[in-house]
Design a protein around this motif. Structure first.
Motif, PDB file in Angstrom:
ATOM      1  N   PRO A 311       0.947  -1.242  -0.028  1.00 28.96           N
ATOM      2  CA  PRO A 311       0.005  -0.207  -0.040  1.00 28.96           C
ATOM      3  C   PRO A 311       0.840   1.300  -0.149  1.00 28.96           C
ATOM      4  O   PRO A 311       1.978   1.345   0.497  1.00 28.96           O
ATOM      5  CB  PRO A 311      -0.656  -0.306   1.249  1.00 28.96           C
ATOM      6  N   LYS A 312       0.297   2.293  -0.503  1.00 29.01           N
ATOM      7  CA  LYS A 312       1.041   3.474  -0.626  1.00 29.01           C
ATOM      8  C   LYS A 312      -0.030   4.566  -0.810  1.00 29.01           C
ATOM      9  O   LYS A 312      -0.974   4.434  -1.165  1.00 29.01           O
ATOM     10  CB  LYS A 312       2.173   3.541  -1.945  1.00 29.01           C
ATOM     11  N   GLU A 313       0.643   6.032  -0.741  1.00 27.60           N
ATOM     12  CA  GLU A 313      -0.202   7.127  -0.772  1.00 27.60           C
ATOM     13  C   GLU A 313      -1.367   6.882  -0.111  1.00 27.60           C
ATOM     14  O   GLU A 313      -2.615   7.208  -0.636  1.00 27.60           O
ATOM     15  CB  GLU A 313      -0.086   7.325  -2.614  1.00 27.60           C
ATOM     16  N   THR A 314      -1.401   6.635   1.215  1.00 29.16           N
ATOM     17  CA  THR A 314      -2.559   6.600   1.710  1.00 29.16           C
ATOM     18  C   THR A 314      -2.898   8.048   2.309  1.00 29.16           C
ATOM     19  O   THR A 314      -1.978   8.774   2.751  1.00 29.16           O
ATOM     20  CB  THR A 314      -2.141   5.590   3.115  1.00 29.16           C
ATOM     21  N   THR A 315      -4.073   8.558   1.832  1.00 24.36           N
ATOM     22  CA  THR A 315      -4.555   9.961   2.032  1.00 24.36           C
ATOM     23  C   THR A 315      -5.905   9.900   2.899  1.00 24.36           C
ATOM     24  O   THR A 315      -6.594   8.819   2.906  1.00 24.36           O
ATOM     25  CB  THR A 315      -4.747  10.448   0.964  1.00 24.36           C
ATOM     26  N   VAL A 316      -5.910  10.929   3.458  1.00 23.80           N
ATOM     27  CA  VAL A 316      -7.354  10.664   4.495  1.00 23.80           C
ATOM     28  C   VAL A 316      -8.027  12.260   4.050  1.00 23.80           C
ATOM     29  O   VAL A 316      -7.163  13.331   3.866  1.00 23.80           O
ATOM     30  CB  VAL A 316      -6.840  10.971   5.915  1.00 23.80           C
ATOM     31  N   LEU A 317      -9.143  12.339   4.191  1.00 26.74           N
ATOM     32  CA  LEU A 317     -10.049  13.396   3.713  1.00 26.74           C
ATOM     33  C   LEU A 317     -11.094  13.535   4.778  1.00 26.74           C
ATOM     34  O   LEU A 317     -11.460  12.546   5.245  1.00 26.74           O
ATOM     35  CB  LEU A 317     -10.982  12.804   2.520  1.00 26.74           C
ATOM     36  N   VAL A 318     -10.820  14.773   5.533  1.00 32.00           N
ATOM     37  CA  VAL A 318     -11.406  15.034   6.500  1.00 32.00           C
ATOM     38  C   VAL A 318     -12.719  15.882   6.230  1.00 32.00           C
ATOM     39  O   VAL A 318     -12.544  16.987   5.563  1.00 32.00           O
ATOM     40  CB  VAL A 318     -10.978  15.657   7.847  1.00 32.00           C
ATOM     41  N   SER A 319     -14.041  15.556   6.632  1.00 24.73           N
ATOM     42  CA  SER A 319     -15.077  16.325   6.210  1.00 24.73           C
ATOM     43  C   SER A 319     -15.987  16.767   7.482  1.00 24.73           C
ATOM     44  O   SER A 319     -16.302  15.785   8.105  1.00 24.73           O
ATOM     45  CB  SER A 319     -15.899  15.554   5.382  1.00 24.73           C
ATOM     46  N   PRO A 320     -16.499  17.836   7.907  1.00 25.55           N
ATOM     47  CA  PRO A 320     -16.072  18.968   6.911  1.00 25.55           C
ATOM     48  C   PRO A 320     -14.586  19.632   7.350  1.00 25.55           C
ATOM     49  O   PRO A 320     -14.164  20.363   6.366  1.00 25.55           O
ATOM     50  CB  PRO A 320     -17.002  20.053   7.739  1.00 25.55           C
ATOM     51  N   SER A 321     -14.095  19.215   8.631  1.00 29.73           N
ATOM     52  CA  SER A 321     -12.838  20.091   8.963  1.00 29.73           C
ATOM     53  C   SER A 321     -12.253  19.230  10.244  1.00 29.73           C
ATOM     54  O   SER A 321     -12.869  18.565  10.812  1.00 29.73           O
ATOM     55  CB  SER A 321     -13.031  21.543   9.111  1.00 29.73           C
ATOM     56  N   SER A 322     -10.800  19.292  10.263  1.00 28.93           N
ATOM     57  CA  SER A 322     -10.428  18.394  11.258  1.00 28.93           C
ATOM     58  C   SER A 322     -10.246  19.302  12.682  1.00 28.93           C
ATOM     59  O   SER A 322      -9.926  19.029  13.681  1.00 28.93           O
ATOM     60  CB  SER A 322      -8.870  18.204  11.168  1.00 28.93           C
ATOM     61  N   ILE A 323     -11.095  20.469  12.500  1.00 25.67           N
ATOM     62  CA  ILE A 323     -11.016  21.319  13.757  1.00 25.67           C
ATOM     63  C   ILE A 323     -12.480  21.570  13.804  1.00 25.67           C
ATOM     64  O   ILE A 323     -13.222  22.079  13.155  1.00 25.67           O
ATOM     65  CB  ILE A 323     -10.296  22.533  13.715  1.00 25.67           C
ATOM     66  N   LEU A 324     -13.266  21.073  15.046  1.00 25.62           N
ATOM     67  CA  LEU A 324     -14.528  21.008  15.094  1.00 25.62           C
ATOM     68  C   LEU A 324     -15.111  21.637  16.280  1.00 25.62           C
ATOM     69  O   LEU A 324     -14.654  21.596  17.302  1.00 25.62           O
ATOM     70  CB  LEU A 324     -15.079  19.620  14.841  1.00 25.62           C
ATOM     71  N   GLU A 325     -16.365  22.132  16.268  1.00 21.66           N
ATOM     72  CA  GLU A 325     -17.085  22.325  17.524  1.00 21.66           C
ATOM     73  C   GLU A 325     -17.583  21.244  18.077  1.00 21.66           C
ATOM     74  O   GLU A 325     -18.248  20.420  17.411  1.00 21.66           O
ATOM     75  CB  GLU A 325     -18.187  23.283  17.033  1.00 21.66           C
ATOM     76  N   GLU A 326     -17.685  21.348  19.360  1.00 17.65           N
ATOM     77  CA  GLU A 326     -18.102  20.327  19.863  1.00 17.65           C
ATOM     78  C   GLU A 326     -19.685  19.960  19.796  1.00 17.65           C
ATOM     79  O   GLU A 326     -20.355  20.865  19.549  1.00 17.65           O
ATOM     80  CB  GLU A 326     -18.215  20.588  21.671  1.00 17.65           C
ATOM     81  N   GLY A 327     -20.047  18.591  19.593  1.00 12.56           N
ATOM     82  CA  GLY A 327     -21.395  18.113  19.232  1.00 12.56           C
ATOM     83  C   GLY A 327     -21.562  18.063  17.597  1.00 12.56           C
ATOM     84  O   GLY A 327     -22.548  17.363  17.212  1.00 12.56           O
TER      85      GLY A 327
END
Ligand SMILES: *[C@@H]1O[C@H](CO)[C@@H](O)[C@H](O)[C@H]1NC(C)=O
Ligand SMILES: *[C@@H]1O[C@H](CO)[C@@H](O)[C@H](O)[C@H]1NC(C)=O
Ligand SMILES: *[C@@H]1O[C@H](CO)[C@@H](O)[C@H](O)[C@H]1NC(C)=O
Length: 539
Positions: A311-327
């Motif tokens: 395996p190579k080029e493992t990528t992660v897509l975070v939606s909507p963002s990696s900084i979030l409001e609680e809840g």
């Protein structure tokens, strides 16, 4: 003259003596019986002696047509039948007449048909262990009730048959003999003999005989097709592989190597037993088929080759963002390239560095997150050839709450006292704290250490409204208090407020690395933030 008479007389006597000894006789050739094959030509000859000019006549016993041509020549008459047919199966009577004398002789014409050698036919190829029917037939036989047929394998008489049918039918018939047997390997090279005997002549001991000999060729359909693969059916890109195939059969099967393109189609690769593939690529993965083929069958064997790519080029897509409001909810989707397709494993990194497995789904969904969900998430793409990992940091933020603004020793102090104003931000990480002194002319931001601002020897001017603002991306909270300073006869101390923005003390629980990133980001955002100062404030 008398002499002449004597001579004449003598010759006359001689003639008479001769005539007496040469009495009128009839002869035939053949003598009394002949055998003629249909389609051939035969002649019956009738001749006389003892008559100078005999007359001949031919007839059949039942006065049917002669079906032949008669030719008379002096003392000889010939009846020619060309070709011989069923109509010639008669007793022919030759009558010779000499003056008043009449002689008769009979010739029996018997006919037969036995023109061809037997033919041998098999119901199919001779396959070891599989029943086969051999049929031997002899065409255009007459009279078939006199036929006898033998079938021999080597010296062994497999079958003997007579065709004793009571029939008056005059016709040419094809007669056959059939036998079923199961070939064995040892039959190869043996002869199969079909022999037909026509016992035409009842008296004649030797029958007419015809035979056909065939050498047996026994087959074994390809079987036990075996493939050996070296070094392995699982390979890495760039590897080479050698595959050898063998198959048993008679005759020895030819070997063909193919690659399966889809369900039905094959691509021919080689007609050799050994197939070597070099510098393999992922596309070379697939099903390889070895086929052993001989005249009567085929046998195939398949082998699956897998060319793996770690395996190579493992990528992660975070939606909507990696900084979030609680809840709020977040989807983290992981992609990884490789062959075979890597399995995805999501884990969470614990404080001791260990991984806690969460899911094998591509997408890790966190619904209604809490502060505790903050941390490092790890996606691993895994297959037989290796692992590729990617980390993502998730930051869950809460609006500042429970901030407290206190003053020591009290809100009402005397000039010259030491006063400590401190602001604590509850337990909310990633929160900025700004401590200010309000004034008509503008607010003054105070330099505080760990949220505490110390005024040594408080002055009258220090009285007023102090405000603490706790603030992050999600929200802010304000607290204020009023400091009352009562006059006293004291020297004024030097006071120079400095500006400082304080980072909330409780954020110490966030790992240092994350914090550096965070501070760096903040610095970029605010443009004038001193990381060094911020670090100092933590220690
Ligand atoms: C494969 O077969 C071909 C002929 O079909 C022959 O020329 C060649 O040498 C063979 N190769 C090997 C490796 O046996
Ligand atoms: C996460 O994915 C699901 C399914 O695709 C979708 O319904 C949902 O809206 C997504 N949530 C977020 C926060 O993107
Ligand atoms: C994986 O996804 C399936 C449906 O897509 C869901 O039913 C299952 O609960 C998920 N498993 C985990 C561990 O999230």
């Amino acid at each position: 003259f008398g002499k002449m008479v004597v001579i004449f007389g003598a010759s006359n006597i001689f003639w008479m003596v001769f005539a007496a000894s040469q009495a009128f006789k009839i002869e035939t050739s053949p003598e009394s019986r002949t055998l003629a094959q249909i389609g051939d030509s035969i002649s019956l000859t009738c001749s006389t002696i003892g008559c100078e000019s005999p007359t001949f006549s031919w007839r059949t016993q039942i006065d049917s047509p002669l079906n032949g041509k008669v030719r008379n020549e002096g003392t000889k008459s010939t009846l020619t039948m060309d070709p011989v047919s069923f109509e010639n199966e008669h007793s022919y009577l030759c009558t010779a007449t000499c003056g008043s004398e009449k002689l008769e002789k009979e010739i029996q014409v018997e006919i037969y048909s036995f023109p061809k050698d037997p033919e041998i036919h098999f119901s199919g190829p001779l396959e070891v262990g599989k029943q086969v029917t051999v049929r031997c037939f002899i065409p255009d036989v007459y009279p078939f009730d006199r036929l006898e047929m033998d079938l021999l394998k080597g010296d062994y008489l497999m079958k003997n048959q007579d065709f004793l049918e009571d029939t008056d039918k005059k016709s040419l018939e094809t007669k056959s003999l059939e036998e079923t047997f199961t070939p064995v390997k040892e039959d190869t090279g043996k002869t199969l003999v079909c022999r037909a005997k026509l016992h035409i002549d009842k008296t004649d001991s030797a029958p007419k005989e015809r035979e056909t000999i065939e050498e047996l060729q026994v087959y074994i359909s390809p079987k036990n097709t075996v493939i050996s693969v070296h070094p392995s059916t699982r390979l890495q890109e760039g590897d080479s592989v050698t595959m050898t195939c063998s198959s048993e059969g008679l005759p020895t099967p030819e070997i063909f190597w193919n690659k399966k393109l889809d369900k039905e189609n094959l691509q021919l690769l080689s007609g050799n037993e050994t197939l070597t593939l070099i510098a393999m690529r992922v596309e070379d993965s697939g099903t390889y088929v070895c086929e052993g083929v001989n005249t009567i069958g085929r046998s195939r064997k398949e082998v699956e080759l897998i060319v793996e790519v770690a395996p190579k080029e493992t990528t992660v897509l975070v939606s909507p963002s990696s900084i979030l409001e609680e809840g709020s909810s977040v989807n983290m989707t992981c992609f990884s390239d490789g062959f075979p397709t890597p399995m995805i494993l999501w884990s969470r990194q614990l404080s001791n560095g260990d991984l806690q497995q969460l899911s094998e789904n591509t997408t890790l969904t966190l619904i209604s997150t809490t502060v505790e969900d903050s941390g490092i998430y790890v996606c691993e793409g895994i297959n037989q050839a290796g692992i590729s990992r990617k980390e993502v940091e998730l930051i869950i933020q809460v609006a500042p709450k429970d901030i407290q603004l206190t003053v020591f020793p009290s809100e009402s102090v005397k000039e010259g006292d030491t006063v400590i104003i401190s602001c604590t931000c509850g337990n909310v990480p990633e929160t900025w704290i700004i401590l200010k002194k309000k004034a008509e002319t503008g607010d003054t931001v105070l330099k505080s250490i760990d949220g505490a601002y110390t005024i040594r020897k408080v002055q009258l001017e220090d009285a007023g409204v102090y405000e603490c603002e706790s603030k992050n991306e999600v929200g802010s909270q304000l607290r204020s208090l009023t400091l009352d300073v009562k006059g006293r006869d004291n020297d004024k101390d030097y006071f120079s407020p400095e500006l400082l923005v304080l980072y909330c003390a409780s954020s110490l629980i966030i790992p240092a690395i994350g914090m550096i990133i965070y501070f760096a980001r903040k610095a970029n955002m605010k443009g004038s933030y001193s990381l060094v100062e911020a670090q100092k404030s933590k220690v």
